[in-house]
Enzyme design. Sequence first.
Site, short mmCIF file in Angstrom:
data_model
loop_
_atom_site.label_atom_id
_atom_site.label_comp_id
_atom_site.label_asym_id
_atom_site.label_seq_id
_atom_site.Cartn_x
_atom_site.Cartn_y
_atom_site.Cartn_z
N GLN A 1 0.98 -0.82 -0.10
CA GLN A 1 0.15 -0.37 -0.07
C GLN A 1 1.45 0.74 0.20
O GLN A 1 1.95 1.31 1.09
CB GLN A 1 -0.92 0.20 0.94
CG GLN A 1 -2.22 0.22 1.33
CD GLN A 1 -2.51 0.59 2.67
OE1 GLN A 1 -1.65 0.15 3.82
NE2 GLN A 1 -3.83 1.44 3.04
N GLY A 2 1.22 2.41 -0.86
CA GLY A 2 1.83 3.77 -1.44
C GLY A 2 1.12 4.42 -0.64
O GLY A 2 0.82 5.39 -1.88
N TYR A 3 0.72 4.38 0.75
CA TYR A 3 -0.01 5.91 0.98
C TYR A 3 1.23 7.29 1.72
O TYR A 3 1.65 7.39 1.23
CB TYR A 3 -1.20 5.88 1.74
CG TYR A 3 -1.91 4.94 1.27
CD1 TYR A 3 -2.42 4.72 0.23
CD2 TYR A 3 -3.76 4.76 2.46
CE1 TYR A 3 -3.60 3.73 0.00
CE2 TYR A 3 -4.57 4.20 1.75
CZ TYR A 3 -4.72 3.38 0.67
OH TYR A 3 -5.53 3.47 0.57
N SER A 4 1.79 6.52 2.72
CA SER A 4 2.58 7.36 3.36
C SER A 4 3.97 7.64 1.93
O SER A 4 4.13 6.93 1.54
CB SER A 4 3.50 7.20 4.46
OG SER A 4 1.74 6.60 5.69
N SER B 1 4.77 -1.29 4.13
CA SER B 1 4.45 -2.73 4.23
C SER B 1 4.94 -3.37 3.10
O SER B 1 4.33 -3.22 2.17
CB SER B 1 3.55 -2.97 5.61
OG SER B 1 4.14 -2.32 6.51
N GLU C 1 -10.76 -2.78 5.06
CA GLU C 1 -9.31 -2.76 6.15
C GLU C 1 -10.13 -2.21 7.65
O GLU C 1 -9.69 -3.40 8.46
CB GLU C 1 -8.49 -1.29 6.06
CG GLU C 1 -7.16 -1.76 7.27
CD GLU C 1 -6.46 0.00 6.87
OE1 GLU C 1 -6.66 0.82 5.30
OE2 GLU C 1 -4.88 0.53 7.90
N GLU D 1 -3.96 9.59 18.28
CA GLU D 1 -4.37 10.89 18.43
C GLU D 1 -5.50 10.90 16.74
O GLU D 1 -7.13 11.55 17.37
CB GLU D 1 -3.70 11.30 18.12
CG GLU D 1 -2.58 11.83 19.07
CD GLU D 1 -1.40 10.39 19.30
OE1 GLU D 1 -1.17 10.28 18.30
OE2 GLU D 1 -1.19 9.95 20.63
C1 LIG Z 1 3.99 -1.17 11.65
C2 LIG Z 1 3.67 -0.10 10.23
C3 LIG Z 1 3.61 -0.37 8.86
C4 LIG Z 1 2.55 0.33 8.12
N1 LIG Z 1 2.64 0.65 6.99
C5 LIG Z 1 2.22 1.22 6.42
C6 LIG Z 1 2.06 0.68 4.54
O1 LIG Z 1 1.94 -0.38 4.74
N2 LIG Z 1 1.46 1.83 3.82
C7 LIG Z 1 1.57 3.27 4.55
O2 LIG Z 1 1.51 3.98 3.39
N3 LIG Z 1 2.24 3.65 5.67
C8 LIG Z 1 2.75 3.26 5.92
N4 LIG Z 1 2.82 3.11 7.50
C9 LIG Z 1 2.68 4.25 7.60
C10 LIG Z 1 1.49 5.05 8.90
O3 LIG Z 1 0.52 5.03 8.05
C11 LIG Z 1 1.91 6.61 8.98
O4 LIG Z 1 3.21 7.02 9.90
C12 LIG Z 1 0.04 7.09 10.19
O5 LIG Z 1 -0.32 7.44 9.47
C13 LIG Z 1 1.21 8.57 11.00
O6 LIG Z 1 1.92 9.01 10.20
P1 LIG Z 1 3.24 10.02 10.50
O7 LIG Z 1 4.60 8.53 10.50
O8 LIG Z 1 3.91 10.12 9.36
O9 LIG Z 1 3.70 10.36 11.75
P2 LIG Z 1 2.90 12.06 11.52
O10 LIG Z 1 1.59 12.07 10.79
O11 LIG Z 1 4.05 12.89 11.50
O12 LIG Z 1 2.61 12.03 13.06
C14 LIG Z 1 3.55 11.90 14.64
C15 LIG Z 1 2.98 12.51 15.59
O13 LIG Z 1 1.78 13.21 15.50
C16 LIG Z 1 0.73 13.14 15.66
N5 LIG Z 1 -0.44 14.52 15.26
C17 LIG Z 1 -0.47 14.01 13.49
N6 LIG Z 1 -1.22 14.72 13.52
C18 LIG Z 1 -2.44 15.47 13.97
C19 LIG Z 1 -3.28 15.89 14.60
N7 LIG Z 1 -4.24 16.03 13.26
N8 LIG Z 1 -4.09 15.21 15.99
C20 LIG Z 1 -3.03 15.20 16.66
N9 LIG Z 1 -1.79 14.42 16.35
C21 LIG Z 1 -2.00 14.25 15.62
C22 LIG Z 1 0.30 11.93 15.57
O14 LIG Z 1 -0.84 10.66 16.42
C23 LIG Z 1 2.31 11.14 16.30
O15 LIG Z 1 1.88 10.96 17.17
C24 LIG Z 1 2.95 1.57 8.58
C25 LIG Z 1 2.67 2.57 9.75
C26 LIG Z 1 3.83 1.31 10.88
C27 LIG Z 1 3.68 2.10 11.88
#
Ligand SMILES: Cc1cc2nc3c(=O)[nH]c(=O)nc-3n(C[C@H](O)[C@H](O)[C@H](O)COP(=O)(O)OP(=O)(O)OC[C@H]3O[C@@H](n4cnc5c(N)ncnc54)[C@H](O)[C@@H]3O)c2cc1C
Lengths: 391, 390
Positions: A123-126, A158, A242, A372
């Site tokens: 899944q290519g989102y982040s 992932s 999901e 969050e």
């Molecule tokens: C094990 C694992 C597997 C994953 N697999 C995939 C995958 O296959 N494909 C994919 O695309 N992504 C994947 N991800 C990514 C995941 O979706 C992101 O890590 C997640 O959405 C958080 O984004 P970020 O890491 O940029 O953190 P950030 O968004 O930068 O967040 C940092 C902190 O700020 C807080 N924060 C951010 N915005 C807000 C808000 N509006 N209000 C309050 N707090 C906030 C967050 O809760 C967090 O504590 C995976 C992540 C993990 C840990």
Amino acid sequence: MDFSFTKKEERFRLELRNWLEENLPTSWPKEEEAYISFLKNWQRTLAEGGWAGITWPEKYGGRNATLMQEIIYHQEMVRADAPPSINYVGIHMVGPTLMQIGTEEQKERFIKKLLTGEEIWCQGYSEPNAGSDLSAIKTSALKDGDRWLINGQKVWTSYGHIADRCFLLARTSQVPGKKHKGITVFLLDMNQPGVEVRPIVQLDGRQEFNEVYLTDAVCSDADIVGEVDKGWQVMISLMLHERAGIGAEVFTLEKQFNNLVAMTKEYKVDGKSLIEDANIRQKMADLYARSRGAILNYYRNLTNTLKNGQPGPESSIDKLLVSELTKEMLEFAVSIQGPHGILWKEDAPINSRWQEKYLYSYGTTIGGGTSEIQRNTIGERVLGLPKDLRA
Amino acid sequence: MMDFSLNEEQEMFRNYVRKCLNEAGQTMVAREFTCGNTSEFIKLQKKLAELGCTGITISEEYGGLGLGALDLVPVLEEFGRAVLPGAYLETMAFVVPLLEKYGTREQKETYLPEIAAGTRSFSIAWVEPNKSYDPDVIECQAVTKGSSLVINGVKTLVPDGNQVESLLLIVRTDEGGNGDGLSLVLIDVNEVTDMKTLSSMDETRNVTEITLENVEVPMARVIGEVNQGWNVLKEGLLYLHAATSSMLVGSMDHIVEMSSEYAKIREQFGQPIGRFQAIKHRIVDMKLDLETARSLSHYANWALDTNQQDKEAAIYSARTFATEANIRLASHNIQNHGGIGFTMEMDCHLFLKRARFYENYMGSISQFREDVSKGLGWSYEKPRFQLTSK
Ligand SMILES: Cc1cc2nc3c(=O)[nH]c(=O)nc-3n(C[C@H](O)[C@H](O)[C@H](O)COP(=O)(O)OP(=O)(O)OC[C@H]3O[C@@H](n4cnc5c(N)ncnc54)[C@H](O)[C@@H]3O)c2cc1C
């Protein structure tokens, strides 16, 4: 009020249980490459037995299973300690989405192969600057003759290192002030020169996610899901699929708690079982109440889904509760192992799985939407509180 | 077939009760009560009895509806929402199930129809001054005299002793140890030698102390077997704690509603405070607690009705979780309201004080957790109640 399963449901359970007894692999390889082909084999075995994508229509290889049968499926898989699904993204997200909005050609091309594990999906989102705020993605797709050229970077992908295909979000146009618009979903072939995958090591030492660099990676019109620039809606519908997977985590929580009970009875310090310690026993009773509460909440939401035909925003409650509680429970499981609990792998005082699962649990409150973000969703969609200011 | 929800009749009954409580002014009844004005409460009690609330768990032959613990749940939740005064809980979820199960024909005929009609309610007289809930420290004594019992002793923390007609009294009838030698006696409040009302933080429920000096009652007032009272009482406690959990859930339901509604309308820094995540996320965590407590309590009451193997663990899990969550929620609710939350004017304090009332009510959290662990078969502790020297 009724917690029983119908005769038909029990027959289904029995059928699956019997099948598992015959087909469940007995030994799991440790070494990474062998482990991956082991998981792929397991996926194929499931598909051949008719035990993958069970809720799908028969013409796609499913068995038209009901929601309750899906619940039973999760229960039994957890109960049997079955290997994880290596094509989780394919089966739980991409398949159902394609069946719902994909073209006939896409269904033909992809569904069978993802069911059997012949093609693994990611899944290519982040992206580095788009995590919780997914609408900030910058990866671009530009039309070049009859093909699309894709450039940018994905992260935390992932299974990216083993995936053949990627369900990719890319920006196809800029709509000032409206970040959700102008995003398109592509079904990207990972096996091409424009795609470079770099592994990232997780804090538990495992390597399951990756960075994906896209440099003039190529897709065609036939690889677009839904309409150009309307990928956000596609993504939302995929997210609902999901969410249905939370059942597996609920039953895993239940199982882990039972394992914890067994551990506190069996593990002795200075000749005394941990459960004989009143402090530990009190905390265990507390964890029992809360894990039962989480499971019962899930059943209550399930009842609503059965009645209304679709899940409500309450599924965010399940995700938040179960992931946070799992983390706390595993933290406790390691903590009560005392000074020896710091040891793991071959030197773990009981079983390194406690230490490993504990560390892994930190990912569950981040992946799939952080706790969050879940709180925002619940606050805004369940309680009707004012929305966060969003740029 | 999987269906974890209250049924239509139960929800319908909830709506009747809610409508009735809303018409009476919801928490206004409790507020008036705390000021010593009980007339509104007495009027409301009549209406609730007319609705059928007082007959739910009483069998049909004695004028009730013949329903179970789960049918009581929506009513208790609504009462909890309104922090309603009165001994409904003790009457319906403690004395009634014991009378139904252990009462003699005569006892049933005497008490059940009146309870169903709303003209008699009961409270529990258990603890003694400066003592715990331990059965072996009970000193209040009943000695046999012909076909009578003569009772002497003091009982304290009797909930709403001045609001009820009768009491279920636990007395010593023999030497004890591990709960032996105790008996349960049904007495009328007007047989009590003296009663005083104690000052309690939660003024929505009166806490009284009673003195019994040579009070003579017929032997026929003993419920269950003589000297076996502790076991009977413990069985009654299952009903009582399952029901208490539901009452607490009702309070929590109201608290979450108060906090979220206030967070939508109160503005600071040019925006509703519910937009600040410190507030929003706290309310979400409160909601999670509420729903968890609700699931646990619904299950507990169902497990009780259907005599599930895990009923003891289920009931005491619900009780511990709901009790702690209720205190937590009531405290957060005050903080979410700021200055106005700290006043007598707002309802916030009613819920906090009510939460404290039920914290150590008929048991303690740590004891309930031991009950959970015992129910699950992982209890290793020494006998729970040790003999104390007398
Ligand atoms: C094990 C694992 C597997 C994953 N697999 C995939 C995958 O296959 N494909 C994919 O695309 N992504 C994947 N991800 C990514 C995941 O979706 C992101 O890590 C997640 O959405 C958080 O984004 P970020 O890491 O940029 O953190 P950030 O968004 O930068 O967040 C940092 C902190 O700020 C807080 N924060 C951010 N915005 C807000 C808000 N509006 N209000 C309050 N707090 C906030 C967050 O809760 C967090 O504590 C995976 C992540 C993990 C840990």
